[in-house]
Design an enzyme around this catalytic site. Structure first.
Site, PDB file in Angstrom:
ATOM      1  CG  HIS A 183      -1.709   1.154   1.244  1.00 46.08           C
ATOM      2  ND1 HIS A 183      -2.709   1.894   0.699  1.00 46.08           N
ATOM      3  CD2 HIS A 183      -1.512   2.347   2.335  1.00 46.08           C
ATOM      4  CE1 HIS A 183      -3.104   2.996   0.905  1.00 46.08           C
ATOM      5  NE2 HIS A 183      -2.397   3.442   1.980  1.00 46.08           N
TER       6      HIS A 183
ATOM      7  CD  GLU B 236      -2.790   6.182  11.364  1.00 44.33           C
ATOM      8  OE1 GLU B 236      -3.699   5.196  10.932  1.00 44.33           O
ATOM      9  OE2 GLU B 236      -2.546   7.058  10.287  1.00 44.33           O
ATOM     10  CG  ASP B 237       0.037   0.728  10.920  1.00 43.07           C
ATOM     11  OD1 ASP B 237      -1.072   1.118  11.370  1.00 43.07           O
ATOM     12  OD2 ASP B 237      -0.079   0.516   9.546  1.00 43.07           O
TER      13      ASP B 237
END
Length: 486
Positions: free
Chosen positions: A53, A83-84
């Site tokens: 992505h 975020e991840d």
């Protein structure tokens, strides 16, 4: 199986063609290595490794949006790492590893943590505000978010129907207007078509088929027009390209919902003529009109009077030998780049702007951005801010002029009262009437595209009348303040 190392080399090789330094290219590779490590045990719903992505987002920026700024590409590759990473990577870490620009960009596209809010709704409102404010902070934030959303929408088919609908509605209400705001019509058109596919699938398929049939029937005479005009331009030694184009599915859908039949949409198929210089645009216009009679009232000069998102083009409608009406758009190659990719195209035209100059243009010339800054400074509550943004900025607009020919955008449905509140509030205490195209109109007159608006200032009117005939929330708020002060 996808070879991700090949993808990053493809990205780096393309950047090399645009004179990006070896040091910056190594930073791109370093960003890929970091993102691969953070996302190594993460997968998309399609089952693909998650790293596909961010790499796809970077490729969209380079190969489809013509953005070769290395910090933008680095940030695209890293756009989900904060975020991840479960707290392993923070903004300060990215600043230390890369630079402050990359840290700001990645932070700008990262969602605010759920831990900071009492409810999911509060989090969504804050994130909406953060995304929209990215426009005035650094235009590259919006470019990355648009590329991110574009890839997510292209791969939406793997999600559950309710998620498909949620994402499509958010795309239509937030990302499509954002693309339009920065003048990125190519991205705007694809995003809204992808969203419509899930919002009204049956209509999407029906219009897609009807468009194809009509385009096929009109292809021969459009090609005949193209060949005739091209031959004349060749004799004038005007370098050019003439393209056959059709309206996108969603725009057609909206027109049909206003009661039109698809066979009566005269500009469903049109010609687009590209030339090198502005003076050649007008020369080409003369050639087109000499060969095909123009329809009175259908000519628009957006070169002399650009739209508020920098869009420039000549639009004319002509009659062919079969008495069919055909729209023709004429612009320079540089104008076409701006039309396709928006303000970021200013980095890749004949006299390019720097990123700093581009951001200054956004803040000082984009009426959307100036209004956004005003609302952000005056409204602290996120819900009130989002409601006002949706109703007045991320909505259909009407474009009107003052007596000097300067163009202004207002929410569709605005009246002359809204015009004076938004554009000339200093005249409120002297306003006596509204003139449209030189003729006095009632205060509840709804503005139409290309109206020329002026204000009579030879007296005063009842303040209550002003409030009663305002359409926008911000105008009513301004009038409440005005009435309280006078």
């Amino acid at each position: 199986m996808t070879n991700f190392n090949e993808i990053i080399e493809e990205i780096i090789n393309e950047l090399k063609k645009h004179n990006i330094s070896h040091e910056k290219l190594e930073e791109v590779r370093k960003a890929y290595n970091l993102a691969s490590e953070i996302h190594k045990e993460q997968y998309r719903q399609s089952g693909e490794p998650y790293i596909i992505h961010p790499l796809a987002v970077a490729k969209i920026l380079i190969f489809e949006m013509d953005i070769y700024d290395p910090d933008t590409i680095i940030s695209a590759i890293l756009h989900d790492v904060i975020e991840d990473s479960k707290g392993k990577i923070k903004k300060d870490d990215l600043e230390e590893i890369f630079n402050s620009d990359c840290a700001i960009l990645v932070d700008g596209v990262s969602k605010i943590s759920r831990m900071d809010f009492l409810t999911k709704k509060d989090q969504n409102l804050a994130n909406f505000r953060k995304i929209i404010n990215g426009l005035t902070k650094d235009i590259r934030i919006i470019l990355i978010k648009l590329a991110d959303r574009l890839h997510n929408m292209r791969t939406l088919d793997v999600k559950k129907p309710e998620k498909q609908l949620d994402n499509s509605e958010e795309t239509m209400h937030l990302f499509v207007p954002l693309a339009l705001t920065i003048g990125a019509y190519k991205i705007k058109s694809e995003l809204e078509d992808l969203a419509l596919k899930y919002i009204d699938h049956d209509s999407y398929l029906k219009i897609k088929e009807q468009k194809s049939i009509i385009a096929e029937t009109k292809e021969s005479y459009l090609q005949e027009m193209r060949d005739k005009i091209s031959a004349i331009l060749n004799t004038k030694n005007i370098n050019h390209e003439i393209l056959l184009r059709t309206k996108n599915i969603c725009t057609t859908y909206r027109i049909l919902n206003r009661g039109y039949k698809i066979e009566n949409i005269y500009d469903l198929c049109y010609l687009k003529i590209l030339v090198d210089e502005v003076n050649e645009c007008y020369e080409t216009l003369g050639i087109v009109h000499q060969q095909y009679p123009p329809l009175n009232g259908r000519f628009k000069d957006y070169i002399y009077n650009p739209r508020t998102n920098l869009y420039q083009s000549l639009h004319t409608t002509v009659t062919t030998t079969k008495s069919d009406l055909t729209k023709v758009k004429i612009r320079t190659f540089d104008m076409d780049k701006v039309s396709a990719n928006g303000i970021s195209a200013l980095w890749n035209i004949k006299n390019p702007k720097t990123k700093e100059e581009t951001q200054k243009i956004v803040r000082t010339k984009f009426q959307f951005a100036k209004k956004l800054i005003e609302l952000d400074e005056s409204i602290k509550d996120n819900e009130a801010f989002v409601d006002l943004i949706k109703s007045e900025l991320l909505t259909e607009h009407v474009y009107v002029y003052n007596n000097d020919g300067e163009i202004f955008e207002l929410p569709y449905g605005s009246t002359g009262i809204d015009y004076i509140c938004h554009i000339y509030p200093e005249l409120l205490d002297r306003m006596a009437g509204i003139l449209i195209n030189g003729k006095e109109v009632p205060f509840n007159y709804i503005l139409k595209n290309n109206d020329r608006v002026s204000i009579k200032t030879d007296g005063k009117i009842n303040k209550a009348i002003l409030y009663e005939n305002a359409f926008t929330t911000s105008a009513k708020k301004k009038l409440k303040q005005f009435n309280g002060q006078n």
